[in-house]
Design a protein around this motif. Structure first.
Motif, PDB file in Angstrom:
ATOM      1  N   LEU A  11      45.482  48.332  37.336  1.00 40.31           N
ATOM      2  CA  LEU A  11      45.291  47.100  37.391  1.00 40.31           C
ATOM      3  C   LEU A  11      44.492  46.548  36.148  1.00 40.31           C
ATOM      4  CD1 LEU A  11      43.582  47.235  41.025  1.00 40.31           C
ATOM      5  CD2 LEU A  11      45.992  46.857  40.241  1.00 40.31           C
ATOM      6  N   GLN A  12      43.888  47.167  35.426  1.00 41.74           N
ATOM      7  CA  GLN A  12      43.298  46.665  34.307  1.00 41.74           C
ATOM      8  C   GLN A  12      44.433  46.272  33.050  1.00 41.74           C
ATOM      9  OE1 GLN A  12      40.823  49.205  31.883  1.00 41.74           O
ATOM     10  NE2 GLN A  12      39.118  47.923  31.671  1.00 41.74           N
ATOM     11  N   CYS A  13      45.260  47.143  32.870  1.00 41.43           N
ATOM     12  CA  CYS A  13      46.470  46.964  32.021  1.00 41.43           C
ATOM     13  C   CYS A  13      47.218  45.857  32.467  1.00 41.43           C
ATOM     14  CB  CYS A  13      47.211  48.322  31.748  1.00 41.43           C
ATOM     15  SG  CYS A  13      46.492  49.534  30.892  1.00 41.43           S
ATOM     16  N   PHE A  14      47.708  45.731  33.803  1.00 40.24           N
ATOM     17  CA  PHE A  14      48.480  44.729  34.322  1.00 40.24           C
ATOM     18  C   PHE A  14      47.931  43.353  34.129  1.00 40.24           C
ATOM     19  CE2 PHE A  14      49.140  41.838  37.790  1.00 40.24           C
ATOM     20  CZ  PHE A  14      50.538  41.715  37.461  1.00 40.24           C
ATOM     21  N   LEU A  15      46.642  43.353  34.451  1.00 40.84           N
ATOM     22  CA  LEU A  15      45.848  41.970  34.351  1.00 40.84           C
ATOM     23  C   LEU A  15      45.603  41.445  32.950  1.00 40.84           C
ATOM     24  CD1 LEU A  15      42.973  42.418  36.888  1.00 40.84           C
ATOM     25  CD2 LEU A  15      45.183  41.074  37.190  1.00 40.84           C
ATOM     26  N   GLU A  16      45.371  42.518  31.780  1.00 41.61           N
ATOM     27  CA  GLU A  16      45.096  42.083  30.612  1.00 41.61           C
ATOM     28  C   GLU A  16      46.388  41.539  29.806  1.00 41.61           C
ATOM     29  OE1 GLU A  16      42.906  40.734  27.960  1.00 41.61           O
ATOM     30  OE2 GLU A  16      41.885  41.694  29.540  1.00 41.61           O
ATOM     31  N   VAL A  17      47.417  42.285  30.096  1.00 38.41           N
ATOM     32  CA  VAL A  17      48.772  41.867  29.606  1.00 38.41           C
ATOM     33  C   VAL A  17      49.149  40.440  30.281  1.00 38.41           C
ATOM     34  CG1 VAL A  17      51.437  42.316  29.512  1.00 38.41           C
ATOM     35  CG2 VAL A  17      49.611  44.300  29.126  1.00 38.41           C
ATOM     36  N   ALA A  18      49.091  40.275  31.768  1.00 39.62           N
ATOM     37  CA  ALA A  18      49.335  38.817  32.136  1.00 39.62           C
ATOM     38  C   ALA A  18      48.479  37.949  31.448  1.00 39.62           C
ATOM     39  CB  ALA A  18      49.102  39.274  33.575  1.00 39.62           C
ATOM     40  N   ARG A  19      47.291  38.092  31.335  1.00 38.40           N
ATOM     41  CA  ARG A  19      46.507  37.108  30.380  1.00 38.40           C
ATOM     42  C   ARG A  19      46.799  36.773  29.073  1.00 38.40           C
ATOM     43  NH1 ARG A  19      40.238  38.577  29.955  1.00 38.40           N
ATOM     44  NH2 ARG A  19      40.484  38.934  32.269  1.00 38.40           N
ATOM     45  N   GLN A  20      47.002  37.941  28.237  1.00 43.07           N
ATOM     46  CA  GLN A  20      47.249  37.869  26.969  1.00 43.07           C
ATOM     47  C   GLN A  20      48.545  37.340  26.696  1.00 43.07           C
ATOM     48  OE1 GLN A  20      44.987  37.913  24.910  1.00 43.07           O
ATOM     49  NE2 GLN A  20      43.384  38.806  26.017  1.00 43.07           N
ATOM     50  N   GLY A  21      49.783  37.777  27.786  1.00 44.47           N
ATOM     51  CA  GLY A  21      51.208  37.468  27.485  1.00 44.47           C
ATOM     52  C   GLY A  21      51.502  38.373  26.187  1.00 44.47           C
ATOM     53  N   SER A  22      51.051  39.537  26.021  1.00 41.43           N
ATOM     54  CA  SER A  22      51.489  40.402  25.293  1.00 41.43           C
ATOM     55  C   SER A  22      50.936  41.841  25.279  1.00 41.43           C
ATOM     56  CB  SER A  22      51.133  40.000  23.740  1.00 41.43           C
ATOM     57  OG  SER A  22      51.102  40.779  22.442  1.00 41.43           O
ATOM     58  N   SER A  76      41.171  42.404  43.608  1.00 35.87           N
ATOM     59  CA  SER A  76      40.749  43.670  43.697  1.00 35.87           C
ATOM     60  C   SER A  76      39.733  43.857  42.722  1.00 35.87           C
ATOM     61  CB  SER A  76      41.711  44.479  43.929  1.00 35.87           C
ATOM     62  OG  SER A  76      42.845  44.339  44.804  1.00 35.87           O
ATOM     63  N   VAL A  77      40.185  43.562  41.745  1.00 35.83           N
ATOM     64  CA  VAL A  77      39.351  44.062  40.531  1.00 35.83           C
ATOM     65  C   VAL A  77      37.927  43.140  40.429  1.00 35.83           C
ATOM     66  CG1 VAL A  77      38.985  43.760  37.864  1.00 35.83           C
ATOM     67  CG2 VAL A  77      41.027  44.773  39.011  1.00 35.83           C
ATOM     68  N   ALA A  78      38.197  41.819  40.842  1.00 39.06           N
ATOM     69  CA  ALA A  78      37.050  41.089  40.908  1.00 39.06           C
ATOM     70  C   ALA A  78      35.914  41.759  42.028  1.00 39.06           C
ATOM     71  CB  ALA A  78      37.363  39.722  41.451  1.00 39.06           C
ATOM     72  N   ALA A  79      36.475  42.215  43.251  1.00 36.16           N
ATOM     73  CA  ALA A  79      35.625  42.584  44.090  1.00 36.16           C
ATOM     74  C   ALA A  79      34.844  43.949  43.669  1.00 36.16           C
ATOM     75  CB  ALA A  79      36.393  43.003  45.502  1.00 36.16           C
ATOM     76  N   LEU A  80      35.704  44.717  42.848  1.00 35.15           N
ATOM     77  CA  LEU A  80      35.137  45.958  42.490  1.00 35.15           C
ATOM     78  C   LEU A  80      34.125  45.743  41.302  1.00 35.15           C
ATOM     79  CD1 LEU A  80      35.058  48.905  42.062  1.00 35.15           C
ATOM     80  CD2 LEU A  80      36.844  48.754  40.268  1.00 35.15           C
ATOM     81  N   ARG A  81      34.142  44.541  40.452  1.00 37.10           N
ATOM     82  CA  ARG A  81      33.251  44.108  39.459  1.00 37.10           C
ATOM     83  C   ARG A  81      31.731  43.659  40.323  1.00 37.10           C
ATOM     84  NH1 ARG A  81      34.921  43.101  34.318  1.00 37.10           N
ATOM     85  NH2 ARG A  81      36.923  43.258  33.887  1.00 37.10           N
ATOM     86  N   GLN A 140      39.498  34.295  33.602  1.00 40.24           N
ATOM     87  CA  GLN A 140      38.428  35.152  33.462  1.00 40.24           C
ATOM     88  C   GLN A 140      37.777  34.863  34.974  1.00 40.24           C
ATOM     89  OE1 GLN A 140      36.576  33.560  30.109  1.00 40.24           O
ATOM     90  NE2 GLN A 140      37.102  35.256  29.055  1.00 40.24           N
ATOM     91  N   LEU A 141      37.956  33.770  35.383  1.00 40.14           N
ATOM     92  CA  LEU A 141      37.427  33.503  36.877  1.00 40.14           C
ATOM     93  C   LEU A 141      38.081  34.305  37.822  1.00 40.14           C
ATOM     94  CD1 LEU A 141      35.324  31.966  38.844  1.00 40.14           C
ATOM     95  CD2 LEU A 141      36.957  30.204  38.829  1.00 40.14           C
ATOM     96  N   ARG A 142      39.325  34.038  37.728  1.00 36.59           N
ATOM     97  CA  ARG A 142      40.341  35.036  38.747  1.00 36.59           C
ATOM     98  C   ARG A 142      40.008  36.560  38.802  1.00 36.59           C
ATOM     99  NH1 ARG A 142      44.270  32.580  37.328  1.00 36.59           N
ATOM    100  NH2 ARG A 142      44.375  30.926  38.760  1.00 36.59           N
ATOM    101  N   VAL A 143      39.437  37.102  38.003  1.00 35.18           N
ATOM    102  CA  VAL A 143      39.381  38.509  37.644  1.00 35.18           C
ATOM    103  C   VAL A 143      37.824  39.082  37.917  1.00 35.18           C
ATOM    104  CG1 VAL A 143      41.570  39.145  36.532  1.00 35.18           C
ATOM    105  CG2 VAL A 143      39.300  38.884  35.271  1.00 35.18           C
TER     106      VAL A 143
END
Length: 316
Positions: A11-22, A76-81, A140-143
């Protein structure tokens, strides 16, 4: 079960790639190698049996399945945080940290008073205020990296999974230094700003679309000499020193206009009105501390509402 095979790192990798677009930029942020990030994305897609992302010359873009998964992965990541933060806060004997995303339109007009009100309430909480482009703050709010964003309502496509509470409406202003040559024009022709440097909102800024529509409606296309910036510090100093015209949310410069340090051009900009308010995640309830801070912002927004759309004073 499928959900038991999906790990936090996926999830962490997916979210960061989605955010960065790269993949490359995401790998840098996560302190991983590009192959490691790509492997996690491939494993996730194989487990879900769908393509989540497509690579193109522009970078990495989400598929329609990726867009759907983004909302739930972020939640899911937000809830975990939140869960881990609650444990940490309990260990710190009640000390709480609120991380607030702040857009320039409220940074000087609302937030200072809101923070004072909040701290006077005696809440045992540390405030962390973060500024940046609206799109970044909302991601950042979303995650769960931010608890709240205070500023203008974003475009609908950026509000997926988020909830907005209106405080007041605000228009865009065209401001110059006192004594600017345009102040002697009667009546003022907006096309005359083309003879000067114009400080203009970048395309990814929250007011860019409304400003562009307003100028096009006035018959103004591309401005020959413009500087795109979201820096209010640079904008204020550049206006003081030059004959530039600054197109900016009125809340950013309301104090300078009121004191006479800047002068607002006599233009009818009501078409640029936008809603200013509180943006939170739709899938979580605010903590008691965050609710108190939101109340402080509401209480402090009254004077901002009165100044955001104040009638333009007569220019000499």
């Amino acid at each position: 079960m499928l959900e038991n095979r999906i790990k936090y790192r996926h999830l962490q990798c997916f979210l960061e790639v989605a955010r960065q677009g790269s993949v490359g930029r995401a790998a840098d942020v996560l302190a991983l190698t590009q192959p490691a990030v790509s492997k996690k994305l491939k494993e996730l897609e194989e487990m879900l049996d769908v393509r989540l992302m497509e690579r193109s010359k522009k970078g990495v873009e989400l598929t329609q399945f990726g867009e759907v998964f983004l909302r739930y992965a972020g939640a899911s990541v937000a809830a975990l945080r939140e869960g881990t933060n609650s444990i940490a806060q309990a260990q710190q004997r009640g000390q709480t940290q609120l991380t607030i995303g702040v857009l320039p339109t409220v940074a000087t007009s609302v937030l200072p008073r809101a923070v004072q009100r909040f701290r006077q309430g005696g809440v045992d909480a540390t405030l962390k205020l973060v500024s940046g482009p609206n799109k970044l703050l909302l991601s950042q709010l979303r995650v769960g990296e931010l608890d709240l964003v205070v500023g203008r309502l974003a475009e609908p496509e950026l509000m997926s999974g988020l909830s907005f509470q209106h405080l007041y409406s605000e228009r865009v202003a065209f401001v110059v230094r006192p004594g600017h040559p345009l102040l002697r024009s009667r009546p003022l022709d907006l096309k005359d700003i083309s003879a000067y440097t114009v400080l203009y909102p970048p395309k990814d800024s929250i007011i860019a679309a409304s400003v562009e529509r307003f100028l096009l409606a006035q018959g103004i296309g591309a401005l020959p000499d413009r500087i795109e910036t979201i820096s209010d510090a640079f904008g204020k100093e550049y206006i003081r020193q030059t004959d530039a015209v600054w197109i900016i949310s009125r809340g950013v410069v309301a104090r300078e206009i009121a004191t006479g340090e800047f002068t607002e051009l006599a233009l009818d900009t009501k078409e640029t009105l936008g809603q200013v308010g509180l943006t939170t995640r739709a899938d979580t309830l605010p903590s008691p501390a965050l609710q108190l801070f939101m109340n402080a912002v509401r209480d402090s927004s009254g004077s901002a509402d009165r100044t955001a759309n104040h009638s333009i004073s007569k220019t000499v």
